[in-house]
Enzyme design. Structure first.
Site, PDB file in Angstrom:
ATOM      1  N   SER A  16       0.793  -1.223   0.000  1.00  0.00           N
ATOM      2  CA  SER A  16       0.000   0.000   0.000  1.00  0.00           C
ATOM      3  C   SER A  16       0.828   1.277   0.000  1.00  0.00           C
ATOM      4  O   SER A  16       0.376   2.281  -0.516  1.00  0.00           O
ATOM      5  CB  SER A  16      -0.943  -0.006   1.199  1.00  0.00           C
ATOM      6  N   LYS A  63     -11.778  -0.014   0.375  1.00  0.00           N
ATOM      7  CA  LYS A  63     -10.934   0.840  -0.452  1.00  0.00           C
ATOM      8  C   LYS A  63     -11.634   1.103  -1.781  1.00  0.00           C
ATOM      9  O   LYS A  63     -12.567   1.887  -1.806  1.00  0.00           O
ATOM     10  CB  LYS A  63      -9.550   0.235  -0.554  1.00  0.00           C
ATOM     11  N   HIS A 111      -5.626  -3.444  -1.631  1.00  0.00           N
ATOM     12  CA  HIS A 111      -5.445  -2.386  -2.637  1.00  0.00           C
ATOM     13  C   HIS A 111      -5.512  -2.913  -4.061  1.00  0.00           C
ATOM     14  O   HIS A 111      -5.233  -2.183  -5.011  1.00  0.00           O
ATOM     15  CB  HIS A 111      -4.126  -1.654  -2.408  1.00  0.00           C
TER      16      HIS A 111
END
Ligand SMILES: *Cc1c(COP(=O)(O)O)cnc(C)c1O
Length: 394
Positions: free
Chosen positions: A181, A240, A209
């Site tokens: 990340s 996310k 992610h």
């Protein structure tokens, strides 16, 4: 002897002196390409809202409808009375996306990781963990009673040595972020899977992610590399790119059954709120209907990366839309953060211990819904700040 309050003050003072003190910055608006902060409208370049779904009307509607239909809270832990049909549908949906038999939803990614790892690795086991793994994976490893061997970031030779070194373990579990990340690079999953098979090790990946960003339909890195069915534990978040909150683990029916019985981060916490489950399902629908959102995200990142390079900044090698702009000292990163805020850009300095000392950076994340003008304006602000702070003289 110092009082409790004096001790706290000393600790805070140490952080302040090292330019490592952190503070909260409450926004005055919902998330989007722009946000309101301290009475100003700023370009948001620090979120994980990759596809711009956090405040997308279709998700809001789905969440609102779910509240009307299912209420606000799940009212109990999943194993008691907090398991709603809504959650089961989302789990089936996630299993389809991940190409697995089953999936299990968790309250958050942090809870998933600290719950799953101790459920899968005990005192007779060895965990092999990439040194840049997310803090929640590290904490999960700490809670497990297993021996933890950390391999150098993405270093397959090192991983192999540790595998050779741990042949007496009852079980070996290789754990890695799929997208790192703070660096934006990806794990060499195909090679990791090969090593795992050779050494009879199990594999767990964290796709927080990667979901919604990589792979067909945003299925993640394992899907993009065609190794989904060779990974034992596919964890990811709803928080996310999917714009909601919560997390999941996908894998075999046996794995999921075991986690239901053993993962404390699943058992001893309230079920996922209905609105969050519904919003995540709506996000998956939307990505299916509008795959161009993912392309837009990548185009925006490529565009901004080039502009930042042009402005003299060092964008670290990245394989994703995450653009880590390397600064170095924590104080320099903070100065740039401050200057950018003054020039209308919200981007937060990432400092140790989140990243190694001397590699403080600005983690720049354009999203799918930024316009070209937004990004031009942001790049101009970066260039202006570089001049004002005397950075990047080439
Ligand atoms: C954000 C993140 C988590 C934690 O997920 P939450 O749902 O925010 O708790 C776990 N792993 C990685 C790699 C993350 O980036």
């Amino acid at each position: 002897m110092a009082s409790f309050e004096q001790q706290l003050e000393l600790e805070l003072e140490d952080l302040r002196t090292a330019a490592l003190l952190r503070r909260l910055r409450p926004l005055a608006s919902e998330h989007g390409p722009w946000v309101d902060y301290q009475d100003r409208r700023l370009i948001m370049l620090s979120s994980n809202n990759y596809l711009g779904l956090a405040a997308e009307p279709a998700l809001k509607r789905a969440a609102t409808r779910a509240i009307e239909r299912w209420g606000v809270g799940a009212a109990a832990s999943r194993l008691v009375a907090g398991s709603l049909e809504l959650c089961r549908e989302l789990e089936q949906r996630l299993a389809r996306l991940k190409g697995t038999q089953a999936a299990l939803v968790f309250g958050s990614g942090y809870l998933a990781n600290i719950g799953v790892i101790p459920a899968l690795a005990g005192s007779a086991d060895v965990i092999l963990s990439d040194e840049y793994n997310h803090a929640s994976l590290i904490d999960g490893c700490r809670l497990a009673r297993a021996t933890v061997r950390v391999y150098r970031h993405r270093d397959l030779d090192h991983l192999k040595v540790l595998l050779q070194d741990s042949q007496n373990a009852r079980r070996r579990l290789i754990i890695t972020d799929s997208v790192f990340s703070m660096d934006g690079d990806v794990a060499p999953l195909a090679e990791i899977v090969e090593l795992a098979q050779r050494f009879y090790a199990a594999t767990m990946i964290d796709e927080a992610h990667a979901v919604g960003v990589l792979g067909q339909g945003g299925a993640g890195l394992a899907a993009a590399l065609g190794v989904q069915d060779q990974i034992d534990v596919q964890m990811g978040t709803l928080s996310k790119a999917l714009g909601s909150y919560g997390a999941y683990v996908a894998g075999s029916a046996r794995l999921i059954e075991l986690l239901i019985n053993r993962a404390r981060g699943f058992i001893y916490t309230t079920g996922l709120a209905p609105a969050m489950a519904a919003a995540a399902a709506a996000a998956l629908d939307l990505i299916e209907r509008q795959p161009e959102r993912i392309r837009q995200l990548w185009d925006n990142a490529a565009f901004l990366k080039e502009r930042l390079n042009d402005a003299g900044f060092t964008v670290m090698r990245t394989d994703t839309p995450i653009l880590p702009v390397l600064i170095g000292s924590a104080q320099a990163a903070l100065d740039l953060e401050q200057a950018l805020l003054a020039h209308g850009v919200f981007v937060i300095a990432i400092r140790p211990p989140t990243v190694p000392p001397g590699t403080a950076r600005l983690r720049v994340t354009p999203i799918a819904t930024h316009s070209r003008e937004d990004l031009e304006q942001a790049a101009a602000a970066f260039a202006q700040c570089a001049r004002e702070l005397g950075l990047n003289r080439r």
